[in-house]
Design a protein around this motif. Structure first.
Motif, PDB file in Angstrom:
ATOM      1  N   THR A 141       0.809  -1.219   0.000  1.00  0.00           N
ATOM      2  CA  THR A 141       0.000   0.000   0.000  1.00  0.00           C
ATOM      3  C   THR A 141       0.845   1.273   0.000  1.00  0.00           C
ATOM      4  O   THR A 141       0.305   2.359  -0.147  1.00  0.00           O
ATOM      5  CB  THR A 141      -0.913   0.021   1.236  1.00  0.00           C
ATOM      6  OG1 THR A 141      -0.104  -0.067   2.404  1.00  0.00           O
ATOM      7  CG2 THR A 141      -1.905  -1.138   1.205  1.00  0.00           C
ATOM      8  N   TYR A 142       2.153   1.142   0.135  1.00  0.00           N
ATOM      9  CA  TYR A 142       3.048   2.314   0.189  1.00  0.00           C
ATOM     10  C   TYR A 142       3.167   2.928  -1.199  1.00  0.00           C
ATOM     11  O   TYR A 142       3.497   2.256  -2.170  1.00  0.00           O
ATOM     12  CB  TYR A 142       4.427   1.898   0.735  1.00  0.00           C
ATOM     13  CG  TYR A 142       5.423   3.042   0.796  1.00  0.00           C
ATOM     14  CD1 TYR A 142       5.288   4.036   1.741  1.00  0.00           C
ATOM     15  CD2 TYR A 142       6.482   3.110  -0.102  1.00  0.00           C
ATOM     16  CE1 TYR A 142       6.198   5.081   1.811  1.00  0.00           C
ATOM     17  CE2 TYR A 142       7.388   4.142  -0.038  1.00  0.00           C
ATOM     18  CZ  TYR A 142       7.246   5.133   0.915  1.00  0.00           C
ATOM     19  OH  TYR A 142       8.138   6.170   0.986  1.00  0.00           O
ATOM     20  N   LYS A 143       2.950   4.233  -1.296  1.00  0.00           N
ATOM     21  CA  LYS A 143       2.980   4.928  -2.579  1.00  0.00           C
ATOM     22  C   LYS A 143       4.116   5.948  -2.680  1.00  0.00           C
ATOM     23  O   LYS A 143       4.275   6.572  -3.712  1.00  0.00           O
ATOM     24  CB  LYS A 143       1.661   5.673  -2.815  1.00  0.00           C
ATOM     25  CG  LYS A 143       0.446   4.791  -2.774  1.00  0.00           C
ATOM     26  CD  LYS A 143       0.370   3.926  -4.000  1.00  0.00           C
ATOM     27  CE  LYS A 143      -0.957   3.191  -4.004  1.00  0.00           C
ATOM     28  NZ  LYS A 143      -0.855   1.806  -4.333  1.00  0.00           N
ATOM     29  N   ASN A 178      13.209   7.631   0.398  1.00  0.00           N
ATOM     30  CA  ASN A 178      12.891   8.602   1.444  1.00  0.00           C
ATOM     31  C   ASN A 178      12.872   7.885   2.792  1.00  0.00           C
ATOM     32  O   ASN A 178      11.919   7.180   3.127  1.00  0.00           O
ATOM     33  CB  ASN A 178      11.545   9.267   1.154  1.00  0.00           C
ATOM     34  CG  ASN A 178      11.242  10.391   2.114  1.00  0.00           C
ATOM     35  OD1 ASN A 178      11.697  10.408   3.246  1.00  0.00           O
ATOM     36  ND2 ASN A 178      10.449  11.346   1.643  1.00  0.00           N
ATOM     37  N   TYR A 179      13.922   8.093   3.564  1.00  0.00           N
ATOM     38  CA  TYR A 179      14.091   7.416   4.851  1.00  0.00           C
ATOM     39  C   TYR A 179      12.916   7.681   5.792  1.00  0.00           C
ATOM     40  O   TYR A 179      12.346   6.754   6.373  1.00  0.00           O
ATOM     41  CB  TYR A 179      15.409   7.852   5.494  1.00  0.00           C
ATOM     42  CG  TYR A 179      15.663   7.271   6.862  1.00  0.00           C
ATOM     43  CD1 TYR A 179      16.077   5.960   7.012  1.00  0.00           C
ATOM     44  CD2 TYR A 179      15.476   8.032   8.016  1.00  0.00           C
ATOM     45  CE1 TYR A 179      16.312   5.411   8.259  1.00  0.00           C
ATOM     46  CE2 TYR A 179      15.706   7.510   9.266  1.00  0.00           C
ATOM     47  CZ  TYR A 179      16.119   6.199   9.389  1.00  0.00           C
ATOM     48  OH  TYR A 179      16.341   5.670  10.633  1.00  0.00           O
ATOM     49  N   ALA A 180      12.553   8.956   5.933  1.00  0.00           N
ATOM     50  CA  ALA A 180      11.493   9.329   6.875  1.00  0.00           C
ATOM     51  C   ALA A 180      10.157   8.707   6.469  1.00  0.00           C
ATOM     52  O   ALA A 180       9.424   8.197   7.330  1.00  0.00           O
ATOM     53  CB  ALA A 180      11.378  10.844   6.965  1.00  0.00           C
ATOM     54  N   ALA A 181       9.842   8.740   5.184  1.00  0.00           N
ATOM     55  CA  ALA A 181       8.565   8.188   4.724  1.00  0.00           C
ATOM     56  C   ALA A 181       8.532   6.672   4.888  1.00  0.00           C
ATOM     57  O   ALA A 181       7.509   6.105   5.300  1.00  0.00           O
ATOM     58  CB  ALA A 181       8.325   8.575   3.264  1.00  0.00           C
ATOM     59  N   ALA A 231       6.112   4.437   7.321  1.00  0.00           N
ATOM     60  CA  ALA A 231       5.285   3.356   6.768  1.00  0.00           C
ATOM     61  C   ALA A 231       5.520   2.030   7.488  1.00  0.00           C
ATOM     62  O   ALA A 231       4.841   1.048   7.220  1.00  0.00           O
ATOM     63  CB  ALA A 231       5.562   3.198   5.279  1.00  0.00           C
ATOM     64  N   GLY A 232       6.481   1.997   8.401  1.00  0.00           N
ATOM     65  CA  GLY A 232       6.726   0.789   9.179  1.00  0.00           C
ATOM     66  C   GLY A 232       7.733  -0.162   8.558  1.00  0.00           C
ATOM     67  O   GLY A 232       7.845  -1.312   8.982  1.00  0.00           O
ATOM     68  N   VAL A 233       8.492   0.319   7.591  1.00  0.00           N
ATOM     69  CA  VAL A 233       9.508  -0.526   6.958  1.00  0.00           C
ATOM     70  C   VAL A 233      10.706  -0.597   7.900  1.00  0.00           C
ATOM     71  O   VAL A 233      11.203   0.431   8.365  1.00  0.00           O
ATOM     72  CB  VAL A 233       9.933   0.066   5.590  1.00  0.00           C
ATOM     73  CG1 VAL A 233      11.033  -0.767   4.966  1.00  0.00           C
ATOM     74  CG2 VAL A 233       8.740   0.177   4.659  1.00  0.00           C
TER      75      VAL A 233
END
Length: 150
Positions: free
Chosen positions: A65-67, A72-75, A79-81
């Protein structure tokens, strides 16, 4: 127990510590801004766009579901990666070194001022012990009675 607690809290050391923690928190914010907003961009500019925050190793899959951007480290973190963010660690380490150096300069300056103050402080002669004063008075009285002026 309440009285003991009030005595403990009202001690100078506890109040000094509380003030130090509050000022330290504000100082940390300033140091973080100094590092992130001033020093790191200059370091990046000197090294051709080097940005520490973009250095990480992905340790797990990106959710379907990640778009957002895959760089991008922060994003990705939001997202829980699972990420191994060694670039962020480098930034935090630089923050620490800057903070430690500033504290060193402050302590060094205070020590120099205290040393100068101690040098300029007039030396007050120590008071003679009372037994020495008393013996001197007895000696002088005995001399006066004998008429001896030695």
């Amino acid at each position: 127990m309440w009285q003991d607690f009030k005595k403990f809290i009202m001690r100078g050391n506890v109040l000094d510590l509380a003030v130090a923690v509050i000022i330290g928190g504000a100082f940390t914010t300033i140091t973080k801004s100094l590092t992130n907003d001033i020093i790191m961009p200059v370091v990046g500019w000197l090294f051709g766009g080097f940005d520490f925050s973009s250095y990480f190793i992905r340790l797990g899959p990106i959710p379907a579901t990640y778009k957002g951007s895959h760089t991008n480290y922060a994003a990705l973190k939001e997202a829980g990666v699972p990420l191994f963010g060694y670039g962020e660690f480098i930034t935090v380490t630089i923050n620490f070194l800057i903070l430690a150096f500033i504290v060193f300069l402050i302590v060094r300056g205070v020590n120099k001022m205290l040393a100068e103050f101690e040098e300029k402080k007039p030396e007050v002669p120590a008071a003679e012990p009372t037994d020495v004063v008393l013996l001197r008075e007895i000696r002088d009285e005995l001399r006066a009675r004998r008429g001896n002026t030695d």
